[in-house]
Write an enzyme that holds these catalytic residues in place. Structure first.
Site, PDB file in Angstrom:
ATOM      1  N   GLU A  71       0.813  -1.235   0.000  1.00 45.61           N
ATOM      2  CA  GLU A  71       0.000   0.000   0.000  1.00 45.61           C
ATOM      3  C   GLU A  71       0.838   1.273   0.000  1.00 45.61           C
ATOM      4  O   GLU A  71       0.319   2.363  -0.140  1.00 45.61           O
ATOM      5  CB  GLU A  71      -0.940   0.006   1.203  1.00 45.61           C
ATOM      6  CG  GLU A  71      -2.049  -1.013   1.072  1.00 45.61           C
ATOM      7  CD  GLU A  71      -2.075  -1.997   2.212  1.00 45.61           C
ATOM      8  OE1 GLU A  71      -0.979  -2.321   2.727  1.00 45.61           O
ATOM      9  OE2 GLU A  71      -3.159  -2.462   2.580  1.00 45.61           O
ATOM     10  N   ARG A 164      -9.556   1.834   0.573  1.00 46.06           N
ATOM     11  CA  ARG A 164      -8.862   0.960  -0.388  1.00 46.06           C
ATOM     12  C   ARG A 164      -9.822  -0.018  -1.061  1.00 46.06           C
ATOM     13  O   ARG A 164      -9.424  -0.867  -1.850  1.00 46.06           O
ATOM     14  CB  ARG A 164      -7.778   0.161   0.348  1.00 46.06           C
ATOM     15  CG  ARG A 164      -6.664   1.014   0.932  1.00 46.06           C
ATOM     16  CD  ARG A 164      -5.909   0.253   2.008  1.00 46.06           C
ATOM     17  NE  ARG A 164      -6.760   0.076   3.201  1.00 46.06           N
ATOM     18  CZ  ARG A 164      -6.361  -0.642   4.252  1.00 46.06           C
ATOM     19  NH1 ARG A 164      -5.192  -1.255   4.243  1.00 46.06           N
ATOM     20  NH2 ARG A 164      -7.150  -0.756   5.298  1.00 46.06           N
ATOM     21  N   HIS A 196     -13.513  -7.611   4.724  1.00 41.97           N
ATOM     22  CA  HIS A 196     -12.559  -6.689   5.352  1.00 41.97           C
ATOM     23  C   HIS A 196     -13.334  -5.414   5.636  1.00 41.97           C
ATOM     24  O   HIS A 196     -13.756  -4.729   4.704  1.00 41.97           O
ATOM     25  CB  HIS A 196     -11.400  -6.402   4.384  1.00 41.97           C
ATOM     26  CG  HIS A 196     -10.650  -5.148   4.719  1.00 41.97           C
ATOM     27  ND1 HIS A 196      -9.407  -5.155   5.288  1.00 41.97           N
ATOM     28  CD2 HIS A 196     -10.992  -3.844   4.566  1.00 41.97           C
ATOM     29  CE1 HIS A 196      -9.010  -3.908   5.476  1.00 41.97           C
ATOM     30  NE2 HIS A 196      -9.958  -3.080   5.047  1.00 41.97           N
ATOM     31  N   ASP A 283      -4.456 -12.007  10.883  1.00 44.89           N
ATOM     32  CA  ASP A 283      -4.037 -11.159   9.760  1.00 44.89           C
ATOM     33  C   ASP A 283      -2.532 -11.349   9.507  1.00 44.89           C
ATOM     34  O   ASP A 283      -1.846 -10.440   9.031  1.00 44.89           O
ATOM     35  CB  ASP A 283      -4.319  -9.683  10.060  1.00 44.89           C
ATOM     36  CG  ASP A 283      -4.599  -8.897   8.774  1.00 44.89           C
ATOM     37  OD1 ASP A 283      -4.667  -7.662   8.843  1.00 44.89           O
ATOM     38  OD2 ASP A 283      -4.719  -9.514   7.708  1.00 44.89           O
TER      39      ASP A 283
HETATM   40  C1  FWO Z   1      -5.561  -4.530   7.925  1.00 47.93           C
HETATM   41  C2  FWO Z   1      -4.319  -6.568   4.994  1.00 47.93           C
HETATM   42  C3  FWO Z   1      -5.750  -3.202   7.167  1.00 47.93           C
HETATM   43  C4  FWO Z   1      -2.794  -6.346   3.081  1.00 47.93           C
HETATM   44  O1  FWO Z   1      -6.749  -2.518   7.438  1.00 47.93           O
HETATM   45  O2  FWO Z   1      -6.386  -5.619   5.532  1.00 47.93           O
HETATM   46  O3  FWO Z   1      -4.918  -2.919   6.310  1.00 47.93           O
HETATM   47  O4  FWO Z   1      -3.370  -6.468   1.983  1.00 47.93           O
HETATM   48  O5  FWO Z   1      -1.696  -6.868   3.371  1.00 47.93           O
HETATM   49  N1  FWO Z   1      -4.764  -5.411   7.102  1.00 47.93           N
HETATM   50  N2  FWO Z   1      -4.257  -4.487   3.696  1.00 47.93           N
HETATM   51  C5  FWO Z   1      -4.794  -4.308   9.222  1.00 47.93           C
HETATM   52  C6  FWO Z   1      -5.631  -3.592  10.288  1.00 47.93           C
HETATM   53  C7  FWO Z   1      -6.711  -4.520  10.772  1.00 47.93           C
HETATM   54  C8  FWO Z   1      -4.694  -3.233  11.428  1.00 47.93           C
HETATM   55  C9  FWO Z   1      -5.256  -5.836   5.903  1.00 47.93           C
HETATM   56  C10 FWO Z   1      -3.481  -5.587   4.199  1.00 47.93           C
HETATM   57 ZN    ZN Z   2      -8.072  -6.945   5.945  1.00 46.56          ZN
END
Ligand code: FWO
Ligand code: ZN
Length: 384
Positions: A71, A164, A196, A283
């Site tokens: 990201e 996102r 998510h 996660d």
């Molecule tokens: C959460 C995975 C976030 C990936 O909101 O969703 O980003 O694709 O590796 N992680 N985006 C973490 C929060 C719950 C702290 C993901 C991440």
């Molecule tokens: Zn997630």
């Protein structure tokens, strides 16, 4: 190592506490849980489990097997899962997913990694799709993926209420859930959609609408990251009151619990009599990004499977009943995933057992095989 193993004198949390018991394992199954089992077969492995507690192998319903992230550009991609981390932390069943990056992370690789983890003695499943709608698929259809790809048990992690996300419409989400449900029916799988849920103000509004306005059963809706804020978690508890199950993201060993976190959420669920409708996932290997108010990523960490047992330990230290907290990472996720023979230490269940002392893991048995012996991870690893 023989096919028959006898664990002597463990304090068993099945996850209900059943006291000091012997556990007889035959092949990949638990055959007997009783006091004073004596059996006389050649090649019998006897483990003295006195002083240790036995819990079912942990079930983690949200793991980025391939790593995720990205990201903040290519250099912020996160590393893939090392099976040793699972064993060292007592996680024996896992569900893999793609995340934000559904472009350079592929479902084919996710499937291959799930098979690799299985070769290392773990039990794995995957979600088809990624954050994005319409979902990326193997076959062009989420329903065909669920019916035809053995390890696909549902769709996820579909992003909603997040900067996102692909800003999916309610109708797009509804169609994915409907297809997952029928795909699950046709293949005897749960057919769940792992959502998510971001910090957006609409929260899980779509999920309430589906549960309240359509014929689709609430069990197909499985939102995660629900302890992201107190407000979101309170909305989640209302979802549980409708019969839903919500998932919270564990506290990573390197994190401090700020204004509201998973342990606070577990306390609130317990106080509302809804702890049985909550699961915890790690996660792991996903990025845990931090964004500034302009939406720029200003930092990130990487999730770990260690977070699962770490959060259980913190909750128990906070005074919550151990058996109820253990359920959130064993029996409850087994029910969500419709894994009839996982999540319990009971006759007929898969022999997925963790022996530990004060949350220090000493032995891990997965499908009847030793993956950790007296604190040491067992080779051979076909992957590494
Ligand atoms: C959460 C995975 C976030 C990936 O909101 O969703 O980003 O694709 O590796 N992680 N985006 C973490 C929060 C719950 C702290 C993901 C991440
Ligand atoms: Zn997630």
């Amino acid at each position: 190592m023989g096919l028959v193993k006898l664990l002597k004198n463990a304090e068993v949390f099945s996850p209900k506490p059943v006291g000091k018991k012997d556990i007889l394992i035959v092949g990949n199954k638990i055959a007997v849980v009783e006091s004073d089992i004596s059996v006389n077969v050649p090649d019998l492995d006897i483990i003295n489990a006195s002083g240790l507690i036995a819990i079912p192998g942990l079930i983690d319903t949200h793991v980025h097997f391939l790593g995720g992230g990205g990201e903040g550009g290519f250099s912020t991609r996160t590393p893939e899962l090392d099976p040793r981390d699972c064993i060292v932390n007592g996680v024996t069943t896992l569900v893999g997913c793609l995340g934000t990056d559904g472009i350079t992370r592929s479902l084919d690789s996710l499937y291959a990694k799930a098979k690799a983890l299985e070769e290392c003695g773990l039990t794995t499943f995957i979600y088809t799709g990624s954050y994005r709608v319409p979902p990326v698929t193997f076959t062009g259809s989420v329903q065909r993926d669920i019916v035809l790809i053995d390890k696909v048990i549902g769709v996820g992690e579909i992003a909603i209420s997040d900067h996102r996300s692909s800003q999916p419409t309610y109708e797009e989400i509804l169609r994915i859930v409907a297809d997952a449900r029928v795909g699950g029916m046709l293949s005897g799988k749960p057919g769940i959609v792992n959502f998510h849920v971001g910090a957006g103000r609409k929260g899980i509004e779509y999920l309430f609408k589906i549960a309240e306005e359509t014929e689709i059963l609430i069990q197909h809706l499985y939102p995660t990251h629900m302890s992201r804020s107190k407000k979101l978690f309170e909305e989640g508890l209302r979802f549980c009151e409708l019969g839903g199950v919500i998932d919270i993201t564990a506290l990573q060993p390197f994190e401090k619990e700020e204004n509201f976190g998973p342990v606070d959420a577990l306390v609130m669920a317990y106080e509302n009599g809804l702890i049985d409708a909550v699961t915890i996932s790690s996660d792991a290997q996903g990025s845990l990004p931090v964004f500034d108010d302009k939406g720029n990523m200003v930092g990130f960490k990487v999730g770990s499977v260690a977070a699962l047992l770490h959060t259980v330990k913190l909750a128990v230290e906070k005074g919550l009943p151990q058996e109820l907290i253990l359920k959130t990472v064993t029996l409850t996720p087994a029910k969500v995933l419709r894994l009839k023979y996982k999540g319990k230490i009971e006759k007929g269940y898969d022999a997925d057992i963790v022996l530990m002392e004060d949350f220090h893991i000493k032995w891990v048995i997965s499908k009847g095989k030793f993956l950790m012996v007296e604190g040491n991870v067992v080779e051979p690893f076909k992957v590494m």
